[in-house]
Enzyme design. Structure first.
Site, PDB file in Angstrom:
ATOM      1  N   ASP A  72       3.182  -9.460   2.265  1.00 13.12           N
ATOM      2  CA  ASP A  72       2.981  -8.019   2.163  1.00 13.12           C
ATOM      3  C   ASP A  72       3.718  -7.536   0.907  1.00 13.12           C
ATOM      4  O   ASP A  72       4.942  -7.689   0.798  1.00 13.12           O
ATOM      5  CB  ASP A  72       3.534  -7.324   3.412  1.00 13.12           C
ATOM      6  CG  ASP A  72       3.250  -5.824   3.434  1.00 13.12           C
ATOM      7  OD1 ASP A  72       3.105  -5.221   2.356  1.00 13.12           O
ATOM      8  OD2 ASP A  72       3.192  -5.248   4.541  1.00 13.12           O
ATOM      9  N   PHE A 124       7.906  -5.119   7.857  1.00  9.17           N
ATOM     10  CA  PHE A 124       7.572  -3.743   8.218  1.00  9.17           C
ATOM     11  C   PHE A 124       6.950  -3.746   9.613  1.00  9.17           C
ATOM     12  O   PHE A 124       6.096  -4.586   9.916  1.00  9.17           O
ATOM     13  CB  PHE A 124       6.598  -3.142   7.200  1.00  9.17           C
ATOM     14  CG  PHE A 124       6.470  -1.651   7.346  1.00  9.17           C
ATOM     15  CD1 PHE A 124       7.519  -0.820   6.989  1.00  9.17           C
ATOM     16  CD2 PHE A 124       5.321  -1.082   7.859  1.00  9.17           C
ATOM     17  CE1 PHE A 124       7.419   0.552   7.132  1.00  9.17           C
ATOM     18  CE2 PHE A 124       5.211   0.286   8.003  1.00  9.17           C
ATOM     19  CZ  PHE A 124       6.262   1.114   7.641  1.00  9.17           C
ATOM     20  N   ARG A 145      17.582   5.788   1.836  1.00  9.59           N
ATOM     21  CA  ARG A 145      16.921   4.928   0.854  1.00  9.59           C
ATOM     22  C   ARG A 145      16.691   5.689  -0.442  1.00  9.59           C
ATOM     23  O   ARG A 145      16.313   6.866  -0.444  1.00  9.59           O
ATOM     24  CB  ARG A 145      15.553   4.463   1.351  1.00  9.59           C
ATOM     25  CG  ARG A 145      15.524   3.596   2.559  1.00  9.59           C
ATOM     26  CD  ARG A 145      14.164   2.933   2.727  1.00  9.59           C
ATOM     27  NE  ARG A 145      13.036   3.843   2.557  1.00  9.59           N
ATOM     28  CZ  ARG A 145      11.750   3.469   2.560  1.00  9.59           C
ATOM     29  NH1 ARG A 145      11.441   2.192   2.733  1.00  9.59           N
ATOM     30  NH2 ARG A 145      10.780   4.354   2.420  1.00  9.59           N
ATOM     31  N   TYR A 189      -0.320   3.610  -2.431  1.00 11.73           N
ATOM     32  CA  TYR A 189       0.277   4.937  -2.558  1.00 11.73           C
ATOM     33  C   TYR A 189       1.767   4.933  -2.866  1.00 11.73           C
ATOM     34  O   TYR A 189       2.364   5.996  -3.040  1.00 11.73           O
ATOM     35  CB  TYR A 189       0.034   5.764  -1.287  1.00 11.73           C
ATOM     36  CG  TYR A 189       0.465   5.141   0.013  1.00 11.73           C
ATOM     37  CD1 TYR A 189       1.789   5.165   0.421  1.00 11.73           C
ATOM     38  CD2 TYR A 189      -0.467   4.532   0.852  1.00 11.73           C
ATOM     39  CE1 TYR A 189       2.189   4.588   1.614  1.00 11.73           C
ATOM     40  CE2 TYR A 189      -0.084   3.965   2.059  1.00 11.73           C
ATOM     41  CZ  TYR A 189       1.240   3.997   2.433  1.00 11.73           C
ATOM     42  OH  TYR A 189       1.633   3.428   3.621  1.00 11.73           O
ATOM     43  N   LYS A 190       2.393   3.772  -2.955  1.00  9.84           N
ATOM     44  CA  LYS A 190       3.816   3.727  -3.288  1.00  9.84           C
ATOM     45  C   LYS A 190       3.965   3.635  -4.812  1.00  9.84           C
ATOM     46  O   LYS A 190       3.696   4.590  -5.519  1.00  9.84           O
ATOM     47  CB  LYS A 190       4.486   2.568  -2.555  1.00  9.84           C
ATOM     48  CG  LYS A 190       4.558   2.773  -1.036  1.00  9.84           C
ATOM     49  CD  LYS A 190       5.305   1.651  -0.353  1.00  9.84           C
ATOM     50  CE  LYS A 190       5.582   1.927   1.114  1.00  9.84           C
ATOM     51  NZ  LYS A 190       4.358   1.945   1.948  1.00  9.84           N
TER      52      LYS A 190
END
Length: 420
Positions: free
Chosen positions: A207, A136, A379, A232-233
């Site tokens: 990560d 990322f 996605r 938060y995912k």
């Protein structure tokens, strides 16, 4: 949960089989724990999770009762001071970490900076940070900034994901990777690459932003050194929810935190003028914990109580394979960007389409919410706790209609927003 093979199945039979699979789903009751808007099929839990029903009541209690009534006494009477470790330990169960090795704090970018700096300090004679092009971007940005700040000749070496293993040698101080590629969902072999890194004397930083809560993770079994992730995912902690970091037990006494804030002190309320680090992972905390957002994340984690991550993984693969096979069959203009083998990807499927942004806006207008990643990736994330096979088939029907009719090609769908 076996995968539904859809490529040659008539639609009526396919829907019957999907319904049967949903009826036999051990996670089906978890859907009731989430507040899903009417008419929405949410395939973006890999970017922002759905609101758990328990969160508003918990926040109301913290605001009105704990803060409103107890005021500053709540740090003791309601255990606010212990929330970073409490939440960290709850996340630890989901990522194969021992109690006391994970703390919830800050955001992912700051945590990348902290653990990478700490890892480099443990390998002072080495200068290479190894990462890959699927990492990322913020992780790479933080590594670049730390490299420049240190000014000690460190190099950030970025290679293709498939070349990471061959790039590991005695010059590498730290291998820093995102386990699940944010664009394609490509899944790294954590245990294998960690063993390869250790064989040449390098440390590892993983990560888990697209892993925690989505797939089984075994930090202890893989012998990972450090890890970070967000809340938060797939953990559904809300926008900007606190992140977390992991430090392996064998490093906790030796690791030097680069940001020595008072909450990482051995005794914060002794108010010493000199920093003395906490004995464990707590030394990596910095400032006052955000109690409202930590409380929201704590409540969100209730949805995982009693959940076997192997069951989550099995359903994830079944959902994503149904979607992949159907979209490839129905929409040949979309090119698969994710690994075809479900075992080689996380809980998402991505496709390439030249007008991907407009296509995604058209989908969102029809109630199917995914997202877009430049330059051409659409996605779709699959969150087994609240998605069904029926949802997936309905999403396929809508996507097929939009592609077939070219209804994505309208001016309002081409207008770019700030967040994609």
């Amino acid at each position: 949960m076996p995968t539904i093979t859809a490529s040659q199945t008539p639609d009526s039979t396919l829907k019957d089989r999907a319904a049967a699979r949903d009826a036999d789903d051990p996670l089906a009751a978890r859907r009731d724990l989430f507040s899903i808007p009417e008419g929405v099929i949410y395939l973006d839990g890999n970017s922002l999770g759905v609101l758990p029903r328990a969160v508003p009541a918990r926040l109301s209690e913290v605001v009105a009762s704990e803060w409103g009534t107890s005021l500053i006494r709540a740090w003791n009477t309601h255990g606010w001071i212990d929330l970073p470790q409490k939440v960290g330990d709850r996340i630890a169960r989901l990522i194969g970490a021992a109690p006391g090795t994970v703390t919830a704090c800050d955001n992912t970018s700051i945590n990348v900076f902290k653990v990478l700096a700490a890892a480099l300090a443990l390998r002072p004679e080495r200068k290479v940070i190894l990462s890959d092009t699927g990492n990322f971007p913020t992780d790479l940005y933080m590594a670049q900034g730390l490299r420049d700040l240190l000014g000690r000749g460190h190099e950030l070496k970025v290679v293709a994901p498939e070349d990471v293993a061959d790039a590991l040698d005695e010059s590498v101080a730290v291998m820093m990777l995102t386990e699940v590629d944010y664009k394609t969902g490509r899944l790294h072999d954590m245990a294998g690459l960690t063993a390869r890194a250790h064989a040449v004397g390098a440390l590892t930083v993983w990560d888990l932003a697209h892993s925690a809560g989505a797939i089984p993770v075994d930090l202890s079994g893989a012998k990972a050194d450090f890890a970070v992730g967000c809340g938060y995912k797939y953990l559904n902690g809300g926008p900007g929810a606190p992140a977390f970091l992991y430090v392996a037990p064998e490093h906790q006494g030796a690791v030097t935190p680069p940001l020595t804030g008072w909450m990482g002190h051995e005794a914060p309320f002794a108010f010493d003028l000199d920093f003395r680090p906490d004995a464990g992972v707590g030394r990596m905390r910095v400032g006052t914990p955000p109690i409202l957002s930590l409380s929201a994340l704590d409540a969100a984690l209730d949805a995982f109580d009693g959940v076997d991550m192997a069951v989550v993984r099995a359903k994830s693969q079944s959902l994503s394979e149904l979607f992949r096979t159907e979209i490839e069959r129905r929409c040949p203009d979309l090119e698969l960007a994710s690994p075809r083998d479900p075992a080689a990807r996380g809980s998402q499927v991505s496709f390439r389409f030249d007008e991907g942004y407009a296509l995604m806006q058209a989908l969102i207008a029809r109630g199917v919410i995914g997202d877009f990643r430049a330059p051409d990736i659409v996605r779709f994330g699959f969150t087994p706790l609240y998605l069904s096979h029926g949802d997936v088939l309905a999403a396929c029907d809508i996507l097929e209609d939009i592609v077939t009719t070219r209804s994505w090609d309208r001016p309002e769908f081409h207008k770019r927003a700030k967040v994609t």
